[in-house]
Enzyme design. Sequence first.
Site, PDB file in Angstrom:
ATOM      1  N   GLY A  93       1.738  -0.171   9.450  1.00 21.45           N
ATOM      2  CA  GLY A  93       0.789   0.160   8.383  1.00 21.45           C
ATOM      3  C   GLY A  93       1.373   1.012   7.272  1.00 21.45           C
ATOM      4  O   GLY A  93       0.632   1.698   6.566  1.00 21.45           O
ATOM      5  N   GLN A  94       2.709   0.987   7.110  1.00 17.67           N
ATOM      6  CA  GLN A  94       3.281   1.743   5.989  1.00 17.67           C
ATOM      7  C   GLN A  94       2.739   1.167   4.677  1.00 17.67           C
ATOM      8  O   GLN A  94       2.839  -0.040   4.430  1.00 17.67           O
ATOM      9  CB  GLN A  94       4.819   1.685   5.998  1.00 17.67           C
ATOM     10  CG  GLN A  94       5.424   2.557   4.902  1.00 17.67           C
ATOM     11  CD  GLN A  94       6.950   2.611   4.937  1.00 17.67           C
ATOM     12  OE1 GLN A  94       7.602   1.960   5.753  1.00 17.67           O
ATOM     13  NE2 GLN A  94       7.521   3.417   4.054  1.00 17.67           N
ATOM     14  N   SER A  95       2.142   2.030   3.860  1.00 15.77           N
ATOM     15  CA  SER A  95       1.547   1.555   2.599  1.00 15.77           C
ATOM     16  C   SER A  95       2.285   2.093   1.375  1.00 15.77           C
ATOM     17  O   SER A  95       2.186   1.507   0.304  1.00 15.77           O
ATOM     18  CB  SER A  95       0.066   1.926   2.530  1.00 15.77           C
ATOM     19  OG  SER A  95      -0.096   3.324   2.613  1.00 15.77           O
ATOM     20  N   HIS A 100       7.985   9.257   4.199  1.00 19.10           N
ATOM     21  CA  HIS A 100       7.118  10.436   4.318  1.00 19.10           C
ATOM     22  C   HIS A 100       6.766  10.673   5.775  1.00 19.10           C
ATOM     23  O   HIS A 100       6.589   9.737   6.552  1.00 19.10           O
ATOM     24  CB  HIS A 100       5.844  10.280   3.480  1.00 19.10           C
ATOM     25  CG  HIS A 100       5.121   8.992   3.717  1.00 19.10           C
ATOM     26  ND1 HIS A 100       5.531   7.803   3.154  1.00 19.10           N
ATOM     27  CD2 HIS A 100       4.033   8.706   4.475  1.00 19.10           C
ATOM     28  CE1 HIS A 100       4.708   6.839   3.540  1.00 19.10           C
ATOM     29  NE2 HIS A 100       3.799   7.356   4.355  1.00 19.10           N
TER      30      HIS A 100
HETATM   31  P1  5GP Z   1       1.510   5.318   5.029  1.00 20.88           P
HETATM   32  O1  5GP Z   1       0.305   4.432   5.229  1.00 20.88           O
HETATM   33  O2  5GP Z   1       2.508   4.666   4.073  1.00 20.88           O
HETATM   34  O3  5GP Z   1       2.139   5.824   6.271  1.00 20.88           O
HETATM   35  O4  5GP Z   1       0.950   6.614   4.311  1.00 20.88           O
HETATM   36  C1  5GP Z   1       0.742   6.719   2.935  1.00 20.88           C
HETATM   37  C2  5GP Z   1      -0.224   7.847   2.733  1.00 20.88           C
HETATM   38  O5  5GP Z   1      -0.174   8.217   1.363  1.00 20.88           O
HETATM   39  C3  5GP Z   1      -1.679   7.487   3.043  1.00 20.88           C
HETATM   40  O6  5GP Z   1      -2.173   8.337   4.069  1.00 20.88           O
HETATM   41  C4  5GP Z   1      -2.398   7.701   1.712  1.00 20.88           C
HETATM   42  O7  5GP Z   1      -3.671   8.268   1.881  1.00 20.88           O
HETATM   43  C5  5GP Z   1      -1.451   8.622   0.963  1.00 20.88           C
HETATM   44  N1  5GP Z   1      -1.500   8.462  -0.476  1.00 20.88           N
HETATM   45  C6  5GP Z   1      -1.431   7.290  -1.172  1.00 20.88           C
HETATM   46  N2  5GP Z   1      -1.486   7.528  -2.489  1.00 20.88           N
HETATM   47  C7  5GP Z   1      -1.595   8.878  -2.634  1.00 20.88           C
HETATM   48  C8  5GP Z   1      -1.710   9.734  -3.772  1.00 20.88           C
HETATM   49  O8  5GP Z   1      -1.702   9.296  -4.935  1.00 20.88           O
HETATM   50  N3  5GP Z   1      -1.788  11.074  -3.539  1.00 20.88           N
HETATM   51  C9  5GP Z   1      -1.780  11.600  -2.273  1.00 20.88           C
HETATM   52  N4  5GP Z   1      -1.869  12.926  -2.166  1.00 20.88           N
HETATM   53  N5  5GP Z   1      -1.681  10.823  -1.183  1.00 20.88           N
HETATM   54  C10 5GP Z   1      -1.605   9.476  -1.344  1.00 20.88           C
END
Ligand code: 5GP
Length: 115
Positions: A93-95, A100
Amino acid sequence: MDNCIFCKIINGQVQAEFLHQDDEVTAFFDARPITPIHVLVVPNKHIASVNQLDTSNEGLLGHMIMVARALAFHFHLKESGYRLVINTGPDAGQSVYHLHLHLIGGEPMPFSVKK
Ligand code: 5GP
Ligand code: ZN
């Protein structure tokens, strides 16, 4: 990277609530928290995911964990517990494709890596 949301946050083009910034990493609150405390610890340099890491990044990874640990202590999660998560690729689920580390905690978490 021009179109990377986390690069824009790190360089101040997009607003986020910073909790820590040094030469290597920036930490800020996740915009869509899944637990009462949900912090992202992000390298200042654009690295897409764990897949792009090599041994030269070992120090950076250790630093990301130590910053997350310090923030966990800051938010009084030392005893209650917390999770450090790095999603990598579609099945996880990496978005956002800028590496990070999620620090999540502040309530019991129902899911587990155990089945
Ligand atoms: P992933 O799903 O890639 O592991 O986590 C990406 C995270 O980045 C998600 O939890 C999402 O809520 C957060 N995120 C996405 N866009 C932004 C943003 O513009 N600002 C902040 N503070 N968090 C974000
Ligand atoms: Zn980036």
